[in-house]
Design a protein around this motif. Structure first.
Motif, mmCIF file in Angstrom:
data_model
loop_
_atom_site.group_PDB
_atom_site.id
_atom_site.type_symbol
_atom_site.label_atom_id
_atom_site.label_comp_id
_atom_site.label_asym_id
_atom_site.label_seq_id
_atom_site.Cartn_x
_atom_site.Cartn_y
_atom_site.Cartn_z
ATOM 1 N N PRO A 201 24.838 -53.685 -12.686
ATOM 2 C CA PRO A 201 23.631 -52.870 -12.538
ATOM 3 C C PRO A 201 23.485 -52.111 -11.228
ATOM 4 C CG PRO A 201 23.092 -54.987 -13.485
ATOM 5 C CD PRO A 201 24.507 -55.062 -13.042
ATOM 6 N N LEU A 202 23.969 -52.674 -10.124
ATOM 7 C CA LEU A 202 23.743 -52.049 -8.819
ATOM 8 C C LEU A 202 25.049 -51.930 -8.043
ATOM 9 C CD1 LEU A 202 20.577 -54.139 -8.150
ATOM 10 C CD2 LEU A 202 20.571 -51.664 -8.436
ATOM 11 N N ARG A 203 25.233 -50.813 -7.359
ATOM 12 C CA ARG A 203 26.475 -50.546 -6.641
ATOM 13 C C ARG A 203 26.522 -51.299 -5.309
ATOM 14 N NH1 ARG A 203 27.381 -44.787 -7.476
ATOM 15 N NH2 ARG A 203 28.244 -45.536 -9.440
ATOM 16 N N SER A 204 25.400 -51.346 -4.593
ATOM 17 C CA SER A 204 25.341 -52.025 -3.296
ATOM 18 C C SER A 204 25.439 -53.534 -3.491
ATOM 19 C CB SER A 204 24.025 -51.673 -2.591
ATOM 20 O OG SER A 204 23.743 -52.589 -1.563
ATOM 21 N N GLU A 205 26.333 -54.174 -2.731
ATOM 22 C CA GLU A 205 26.458 -55.622 -2.834
ATOM 23 C C GLU A 205 25.179 -56.324 -2.395
ATOM 24 O OE1 GLU A 205 29.844 -57.447 -1.090
ATOM 25 O OE2 GLU A 205 31.266 -56.548 -2.524
ATOM 26 N N PHE A 211 19.234 -58.858 -6.626
ATOM 27 C CA PHE A 211 18.991 -58.890 -8.063
ATOM 28 C C PHE A 211 19.390 -60.237 -8.665
ATOM 29 C CE2 PHE A 211 21.206 -58.210 -12.200
ATOM 30 C CZ PHE A 211 20.083 -57.995 -12.997
ATOM 31 N N VAL A 212 20.594 -60.697 -8.354
ATOM 32 C CA VAL A 212 21.096 -61.955 -8.921
ATOM 33 C C VAL A 212 20.270 -63.140 -8.436
ATOM 34 C CG1 VAL A 212 23.079 -63.512 -9.040
ATOM 35 C CG2 VAL A 212 23.423 -61.035 -9.209
ATOM 36 N N SER A 213 19.858 -63.118 -7.171
ATOM 37 C CA SER A 213 19.044 -64.192 -6.616
ATOM 38 C C SER A 213 17.728 -64.338 -7.383
ATOM 39 C CB SER A 213 18.773 -63.928 -5.135
ATOM 40 O OG SER A 213 17.927 -64.919 -4.602
ATOM 41 N N HIS A 214 17.085 -63.231 -7.682
ATOM 42 C CA HIS A 214 15.817 -63.288 -8.423
ATOM 43 C C HIS A 214 16.047 -63.671 -9.883
ATOM 44 C CE1 HIS A 214 12.694 -62.077 -5.574
ATOM 45 N NE2 HIS A 214 13.646 -61.388 -4.973
ATOM 46 N N CYS A 218 14.420 -66.973 -11.756
ATOM 47 C CA CYS A 218 13.720 -66.920 -13.051
ATOM 48 C C CYS A 218 14.295 -67.923 -14.046
ATOM 49 C CB CYS A 218 13.814 -65.515 -13.649
ATOM 50 S SG CYS A 218 12.884 -64.250 -12.762
ATOM 51 N N ARG A 219 15.603 -68.167 -13.968
ATOM 52 C CA ARG A 219 16.252 -69.066 -14.928
ATOM 53 C C ARG A 219 16.345 -70.501 -14.427
ATOM 54 N NH1 ARG A 219 19.904 -67.078 -18.671
ATOM 55 N NH2 ARG A 219 19.523 -69.130 -19.606
ATOM 56 N N GLY A 220 16.007 -70.720 -13.145
ATOM 57 C CA GLY A 220 16.127 -72.066 -12.585
ATOM 58 C C GLY A 220 17.566 -72.449 -12.291
ATOM 59 N N PHE A 221 18.412 -71.429 -12.015
ATOM 60 C CA PHE A 221 19.821 -71.658 -11.703
ATOM 61 C C PHE A 221 20.035 -71.700 -10.187
ATOM 62 C CE2 PHE A 221 21.204 -69.433 -15.902
ATOM 63 C CZ PHE A 221 20.943 -70.595 -16.610
ATOM 64 N N ASN A 222 21.215 -72.140 -9.784
ATOM 65 C CA ASN A 222 21.582 -72.213 -8.371
ATOM 66 C C ASN A 222 21.803 -70.806 -7.809
ATOM 67 O OD1 ASN A 222 23.486 -72.377 -6.011
ATOM 68 N ND2 ASN A 222 23.225 -74.570 -6.359
ATOM 69 N N LYS A 223 20.964 -70.373 -6.867
ATOM 70 C CA LYS A 223 21.032 -69.001 -6.345
ATOM 71 C C LYS A 223 22.339 -68.735 -5.607
ATOM 72 C CE LYS A 223 16.053 -68.363 -5.585
ATOM 73 N NZ LYS A 223 15.038 -68.017 -4.564
ATOM 74 N N ARG A 224 22.714 -69.651 -4.736
ATOM 75 C CA ARG A 224 23.909 -69.429 -3.920
ATOM 76 C C ARG A 224 25.158 -69.343 -4.789
ATOM 77 N NH1 ARG A 224 26.063 -73.121 1.222
ATOM 78 N NH2 ARG A 224 27.977 -71.882 1.589
ATOM 79 N N PHE A 225 25.279 -70.275 -5.737
ATOM 80 C CA PHE A 225 26.456 -70.252 -6.622
ATOM 81 C C PHE A 225 26.519 -68.944 -7.389
ATOM 82 C CE2 PHE A 225 28.257 -70.712 -10.854
ATOM 83 C CZ PHE A 225 29.516 -71.211 -10.573
ATOM 84 N N MET A 226 25.391 -68.523 -7.957
ATOM 85 C CA MET A 226 25.395 -67.322 -8.784
ATOM 86 C C MET A 226 25.707 -66.064 -7.990
ATOM 87 S SD MET A 226 22.678 -67.498 -11.888
ATOM 88 C CE MET A 226 23.632 -66.205 -12.679
ATOM 89 N N THR A 227 25.093 -65.905 -6.814
ATOM 90 C CA THR A 227 25.345 -64.688 -6.032
ATOM 91 C C THR A 227 26.801 -64.629 -5.573
ATOM 92 O OG1 THR A 227 24.506 -65.843 -4.062
ATOM 93 C CG2 THR A 227 22.973 -64.413 -5.221
ATOM 94 N N PHE A 232 32.155 -62.217 -6.297
ATOM 95 C CA PHE A 232 33.596 -62.443 -6.485
ATOM 96 C C PHE A 232 34.092 -61.715 -7.731
ATOM 97 C CE2 PHE A 232 36.773 -64.924 -8.866
ATOM 98 C CZ PHE A 232 37.859 -64.808 -8.011
ATOM 99 N N LEU A 233 33.361 -61.844 -8.823
ATOM 100 C CA LEU A 233 33.756 -61.201 -10.069
ATOM 101 C C LEU A 233 33.700 -59.677 -9.949
ATOM 102 C CD1 LEU A 233 31.935 -63.511 -12.643
ATOM 103 C CD2 LEU A 233 34.395 -63.388 -12.209
ATOM 104 N N ARG A 234 32.708 -59.168 -9.221
ATOM 105 C CA ARG A 234 32.598 -57.717 -9.010
ATOM 106 C C ARG A 234 33.827 -57.202 -8.273
ATOM 107 N NH1 ARG A 234 29.128 -53.695 -6.826
ATOM 108 N NH2 ARG A 234 27.609 -54.061 -8.481
#
Length: 265
Positions: A201-205, A211-214, A218-227, A232-234
């Motif tokens: 969705p967004l070009r700037s890391e 975006f991913v942190s929020h 919302c989902r109750g997931f681990n923020k650090r792991f997800m970001t 890494f995948l990007r």
């Protein structure tokens, strides 16, 4: 109820409750070559028509690469125009916004799928854009994406240019376009799979991390792991795209991919 019509080399599918003028969808192949306001011209083209006070969006899909043409023609894969129509109908049924689908056309030549067309309403909403700097808009998109994933919806082309939005005070409304690669699951999207869909969705890391942190909140997931996982995948995806672009410049590549990246647009 819906109607199926076969006309010469065209398979035409239109919604019976369509508010379009009679015969419009059947005439789309001829209309597309003669007029309309072009709003996108690349491999696929999009034109907008106004009929009876209705803004109509017609997307013409290019001739698929030879392998896909065979798969589509044999019914082993669903043509893009048909997927766009069916996905739009299902999304709207589930309460998510996307332009109202009016119908689709599949053209064949010597029995093999050629061009195809998807006809829908034209929404007067701006695209979010990859360079979005509105943090409130990004937060709202994160919440919207979390809601989608909780319902088991995965957009495989979830890029900012495919996200339309409007704002009424502090309330944002989103509508998705270019949804022929949508996937519907019977259960919520898990954290690992979600990471695969949040790269684009967004070009700037930094904005993407925001975006991913929020989303994770919302989902109750681990923020650090997800970001960290999404970034890494990007980066991995960007490397893959650079290699693929180089390979497509090699002689003969266009006959397999249907693309010629040596040709300047």
């Amino acid at each position: 109820m819906k109607t199926n019509t076969v006309s010469n080399s065209f398979f035409i599918y239109s919604a019976e409750d369509s508010s379009l003028p009679e015969g419009f969808i059947q005439n789309v192949p001829d209309l597309f070559s003669k007029g309309g306001r072009c709003i996108h011209k690349a491999r696929n083209q999009i034109k907008v028509y106004e009929e009876g006070g209705i803004q109509i969006n017609v997307k013409k899909y290019c001739i698929p690469p030879i392998i896909n043409r065979i798969l589509y023609s044999l019914g082993l894969r669903r043509p893009k125009a048909k997927s766009a129509y069916l996905n739009a109908a299902k999304l709207r049924q589930m309460g998510f916004d996307t332009p109202k689908p009016f119908g689709y056309i599949i053209q064949r030549k010597y029995g093999i799928i050629n061009y195809s067309y998807f006809i829908s309403e034209q929404l007067d909403m701006p695209r979010m854009g990859h360079e979005c700097k509105n943090r409130e808009l990004i937060k709202a998109l994160a919440k919207y994406t979390a809601k989608m994933h909780e319902r088991g919806l995965i957009d495989k082309d979830f890029t900012a240019n495919n996200i339309l939005y409007s704002c009424d005070g502090e309330n944002y409304r989103f509508a998705l376009v270019d949804i022929n690669r949508f996937k519907f699951k019977k259960k919520p999207v898990g954290m690992i799979q979600a990471c695969q869909t949040l790269m684009k969705p967004l070009r700037s890391e930094n904005k993407l991390k925001f975006f991913v942190s929020h989303y994770a909140e919302c989902r109750g997931f681990n923020k650090r792991f997800m970001t960290e996982r999404v970034i890494f995948l990007r980066r991995k995806r960007n490397l893959y795209e650079r290699i693929k672009k180089f390979l497509k410049k090699l002689p003969g590549a266009k006959y397999v991919t249907g693309k010629n990246l040596n040709k300047k647009k």
